[in-house]
Structure formats: C-alpha cells, structure tokens
Scaffold this motif. Sequence first.
Motif, PDB file in Angstrom:
ATOM      1  N   ALA A 112      55.278  52.655   9.560  1.00 61.83           N
ATOM      2  CA  ALA A 112      55.914  52.243  10.812  1.00 61.83           C
ATOM      3  C   ALA A 112      56.147  50.739  10.775  1.00 61.83           C
ATOM      4  CB  ALA A 112      55.028  52.604  12.001  1.00 61.83           C
ATOM      5  N   SER A 113      57.019  50.265  11.630  1.00 61.32           N
ATOM      6  CA  SER A 113      57.173  48.823  11.789  1.00 61.32           C
ATOM      7  C   SER A 113      56.009  48.298  12.617  1.00 61.32           C
ATOM      8  CB  SER A 113      58.491  48.489  12.486  1.00 61.32           C
ATOM      9  OG  SER A 113      58.445  48.895  13.853  1.00 61.32           O
ATOM     10  N   LEU A 114      55.738  47.028  12.502  1.00 58.95           N
ATOM     11  CA  LEU A 114      54.643  46.444  13.271  1.00 58.95           C
ATOM     12  C   LEU A 114      54.917  46.553  14.765  1.00 58.95           C
ATOM     13  CD1 LEU A 114      51.945  44.972  13.225  1.00 58.95           C
ATOM     14  CD2 LEU A 114      53.194  42.816  12.979  1.00 58.95           C
ATOM     15  N   GLU A 115      56.129  46.270  15.157  1.00 57.45           N
ATOM     16  CA  GLU A 115      56.493  46.355  16.582  1.00 57.45           C
ATOM     17  C   GLU A 115      56.273  47.764  17.122  1.00 57.45           C
ATOM     18  OE1 GLU A 115      60.342  45.532  19.534  1.00 57.45           O
ATOM     19  OE2 GLU A 115      60.547  45.335  17.350  1.00 57.45           O
ATOM     20  N   ASP A 116      56.717  48.782  16.373  1.00 58.15           N
ATOM     21  CA  ASP A 116      56.579  50.161  16.843  1.00 58.15           C
ATOM     22  C   ASP A 116      55.118  50.617  16.846  1.00 58.15           C
ATOM     23  OD1 ASP A 116      59.292  50.313  17.181  1.00 58.15           O
ATOM     24  OD2 ASP A 116      59.671  51.464  15.346  1.00 58.15           O
ATOM     25  N   ALA A 117      54.357  50.214  15.837  1.00 55.74           N
ATOM     26  CA  ALA A 117      52.958  50.638  15.757  1.00 55.74           C
ATOM     27  C   ALA A 117      52.159  50.092  16.937  1.00 55.74           C
ATOM     28  CB  ALA A 117      52.340  50.173  14.441  1.00 55.74           C
ATOM     29  N   ILE A 118      52.347  48.817  17.257  1.00 55.33           N
ATOM     30  CA  ILE A 118      51.624  48.229  18.390  1.00 55.33           C
ATOM     31  C   ILE A 118      52.092  48.852  19.697  1.00 55.33           C
ATOM     32  CG2 ILE A 118      51.181  46.105  19.679  1.00 55.33           C
ATOM     33  CD1 ILE A 118      49.725  46.271  16.976  1.00 55.33           C
ATOM     34  N   ALA A 119      53.404  49.037  19.853  1.00 58.48           N
ATOM     35  CA  ALA A 119      53.938  49.606  21.097  1.00 58.48           C
ATOM     36  C   ALA A 119      53.419  51.019  21.341  1.00 58.48           C
ATOM     37  CB  ALA A 119      55.466  49.607  21.053  1.00 58.48           C
ATOM     38  N   GLU A 120      53.280  51.807  20.279  1.00 57.19           N
ATOM     39  CA  GLU A 120      52.855  53.192  20.434  1.00 57.19           C
ATOM     40  C   GLU A 120      51.353  53.332  20.622  1.00 57.19           C
ATOM     41  OE1 GLU A 120      53.097  57.551  18.149  1.00 57.19           O
ATOM     42  OE2 GLU A 120      54.158  55.799  17.314  1.00 57.19           O
ATOM     43  N   HIS A 148      56.830  38.675  12.457  1.00 56.33           N
ATOM     44  CA  HIS A 148      55.998  38.093  11.406  1.00 56.33           C
ATOM     45  C   HIS A 148      56.827  37.385  10.348  1.00 56.33           C
ATOM     46  CE1 HIS A 148      52.673  37.506   8.687  1.00 56.33           C
ATOM     47  NE2 HIS A 148      53.268  38.207   7.742  1.00 56.33           N
ATOM     48  N   PHE A 149      58.015  37.876  10.083  1.00 52.70           N
ATOM     49  CA  PHE A 149      58.835  37.247   9.057  1.00 52.70           C
ATOM     50  C   PHE A 149      59.370  35.906   9.546  1.00 52.70           C
ATOM     51  CE2 PHE A 149      58.737  41.756   8.110  1.00 52.70           C
ATOM     52  CZ  PHE A 149      58.310  41.717   6.790  1.00 52.70           C
ATOM     53  N   GLY A 150      59.591  35.797  10.856  1.00 55.96           N
ATOM     54  CA  GLY A 150      59.928  34.491  11.417  1.00 55.96           C
ATOM     55  C   GLY A 150      58.777  33.518  11.298  1.00 55.96           C
ATOM     56  N   GLY A 175      47.671  40.884  15.565  1.00 60.24           N
ATOM     57  CA  GLY A 175      47.278  40.170  16.773  1.00 60.24           C
ATOM     58  C   GLY A 175      48.440  39.426  17.387  1.00 60.24           C
ATOM     59  N   HIS A 176      49.272  38.820  16.569  1.00 63.37           N
ATOM     60  CA  HIS A 176      50.453  38.116  17.073  1.00 63.37           C
ATOM     61  C   HIS A 176      51.419  39.074  17.763  1.00 63.37           C
ATOM     62  CE1 HIS A 176      49.958  34.465  14.140  1.00 63.37           C
ATOM     63  NE2 HIS A 176      49.064  34.492  15.108  1.00 63.37           N
ATOM     64  N   GLU A 177      51.552  40.274  17.207  1.00 59.94           N
ATOM     65  CA  GLU A 177      52.459  41.247  17.830  1.00 59.94           C
ATOM     66  C   GLU A 177      51.919  41.717  19.184  1.00 59.94           C
ATOM     67  OE1 GLU A 177      55.796  43.327  18.596  1.00 59.94           O
ATOM     68  OE2 GLU A 177      55.482  41.864  16.978  1.00 59.94           O
ATOM     69  N   ILE A 178      50.605  41.833  19.301  1.00 57.42           N
ATOM     70  CA  ILE A 178      49.998  42.157  20.607  1.00 57.42           C
ATOM     71  C   ILE A 178      50.364  41.080  21.623  1.00 57.42           C
ATOM     72  CG2 ILE A 178      47.780  42.279  21.828  1.00 57.42           C
ATOM     73  CD1 ILE A 178      46.661  43.729  19.342  1.00 57.42           C
ATOM     74  N   ILE A 179      50.336  39.824  21.191  1.00 58.88           N
ATOM     75  CA  ILE A 179      50.710  38.718  22.079  1.00 58.88           C
ATOM     76  C   ILE A 179      52.179  38.826  22.465  1.00 58.88           C
ATOM     77  CG2 ILE A 179      51.028  36.213  22.189  1.00 58.88           C
ATOM     78  CD1 ILE A 179      48.525  35.981  20.372  1.00 58.88           C
TER      79      ILE A 179
END
Length: 316
Positions: free
Chosen positions: A10-18, A283-285, A40-44
């Motif tokens: 999964a993508s990081l965005e989708d994994a955290i969102a789900e 994360h790539f940014g 952790g950054h994606e949670i933020i």
Amino acid sequence: MTTVDRSKIASLEDAIAEHVHSGDVVSIEGFTHAIPVAAGHEIIRQGLTDLTLVRMTADIIADQLVAAGCVSTLVSSFIGNSSAGSLGELRRRIERADPAPLEFVEYTHHSMVCRYLAGAQRLPFYPLRSITGSDLPSVNPDYRQVESPFPGPDGTREKIYVVPPINPDVTVIHAQRSDRLGNIQMWGLTGIQAEAAFAADRVIVTVEEIVDDDIVRGDPNRTILPSHAVDAVVPVPMGAHPSFAQGYYDRDNAFYLEWAHISADHERLIAWLQEWVIEAQDHFGYLDKLGSARIDGLAVGRAESTPVDYGRRIPR
C-alpha cells in the motif's frame, strides 16, 4: 481461472488513512534502529488527534507528534534525544503543561517489554521482579502485586509485581524488506517490534524495499513477522531517517544534534514541522529537502553475511 491478488503493498498515505484513526492507541516501535519516522510524519499530515502513543523510547518522532497536536497521552519508559540533547516539546508539556498538558504514563524498559509480551500472548498480566524496591509503584498504580498460586521451597506464597498487557489498536514498525505478501524481514537491532505487532489489532510495516518472494523463502530465519500478522506493507526508502537501517544507511547524528536546538523553542519546532512535513507533502518531498549530498553522506559500506545452506530433502 481467477488469480487472487494477496499483495499487501500500500502507499503510506493509504495505509495510515485506513488503519490509524483519531483516538487510537498507537504503538510506534524501533529501538534506536529502524524507527518508522516517515509513518509518524504521515500521521501528522493527516491531522490525527487524541492518540495514545505507546513507545518504549520516546524520542524525536514522539516530540514531533506531540508538538503537532496528535498525542494526548504518552506511555513510555524513556524520554530523550538519543545522547544528543533534550526533547524540548515533551519537557514543556510534561513539566509545565506548556502550551498544553500531556498525560505521561511511565514504565521501565523491562516493564514495557513485559507488557508487550502479555499483549502478544493475550495474557491478563505479566510478572516481573525488577521494580521491587523502587518507587515506581507510587507514581504508576498499574504496577500491582499478586500472590503466587504456587508455594515456594519454604511453603510460603510470594507476592510479586505484575503489569497489564499492551494491546494497541495499531502498531507501526519499520524493517529492511518484505515480499509483496507482507512477510517482513529484519536484521541488526530488532528490539520488541515483533511482540508489539502481535499484540496489536492492526499492523503497518514500512520497509526499505519490496523483494521477490523467493528471496524471503530462501532466507526464512530473517522473517520476524509472517504475512498473516501484517495488514499493510509500505515501501518507504529511508523511511527511518534520522535513525538508521542496518545495511542501507547510517544514523544521521547531525540531525539529532540539530533537533536539540530546534525543539528547544516551540515556535521554531512548529515552523520546522510546517516546512519539512506539511509543505513537503510526502516522504519523497522530505527526501528532496534533505538533498542528495546529505543522503550520500549516510551511505554504508557492504558487510555481507555468510550464506547458509538450509538443506532439503532429496526425493527418493
């Protein structure tokens, strides 16, 4: 014949969102090595709030999550910037409720290990001796004493301290590699990651790379988590920065030193989160902002392990 896609990539965005929701108990583990900072950054970025963060060693990512307003309760056994300084936000919140209070529930390292073991084994509690004689039970009422059901050599029944299990809603860890099915392989300092995962309802694993199924099958002793214990596996190169991933990149010691100064001032910390997490977008940014020179400076030399012959039955 229909082929069932069992991939857990999964993508990081989708994994955290789900799998991560406001109000959840979230375990983020990794002991010095392979800390899932990118997760952790994606949670933020997703603006999650009122989390109970469970982390044996509350470090930079805990400081960032608290500063971002994601965490209302911290359960930990250690608070510190890994030999490089202090964690300004955590100290402000705990010591002065500045700019807002943070509930802090303190355990020892070994107590946290015992809690994860109880959680992973679905036990109601776990016994330990190490806090006997300390004053921790006076500040944490969840250290309790029970009487042993078995008499000792002298016929008496010993009273021993116990701690409750940790059963997170979701555990997030980082590892070196996985196959597409979510069989997770890790080496180096492994910490309590496997137990933290087995204790949880849902598990997200970020990894440096996804490899062919045959690579995982050919080296089974490196598998710390089987596919059935993992809900999402996310390829995130350098997803542990500024910590390290054994065999992939070194620890960014300069970053830890920088963080002591950044976190010393709340407004400067918030500005850093805005620039490096929110405005970076993903994360790539974040890696683009780090720059190739800094990333190249964390490169490690090769130190190959000797291959192992597992052998196999010869058909007769």
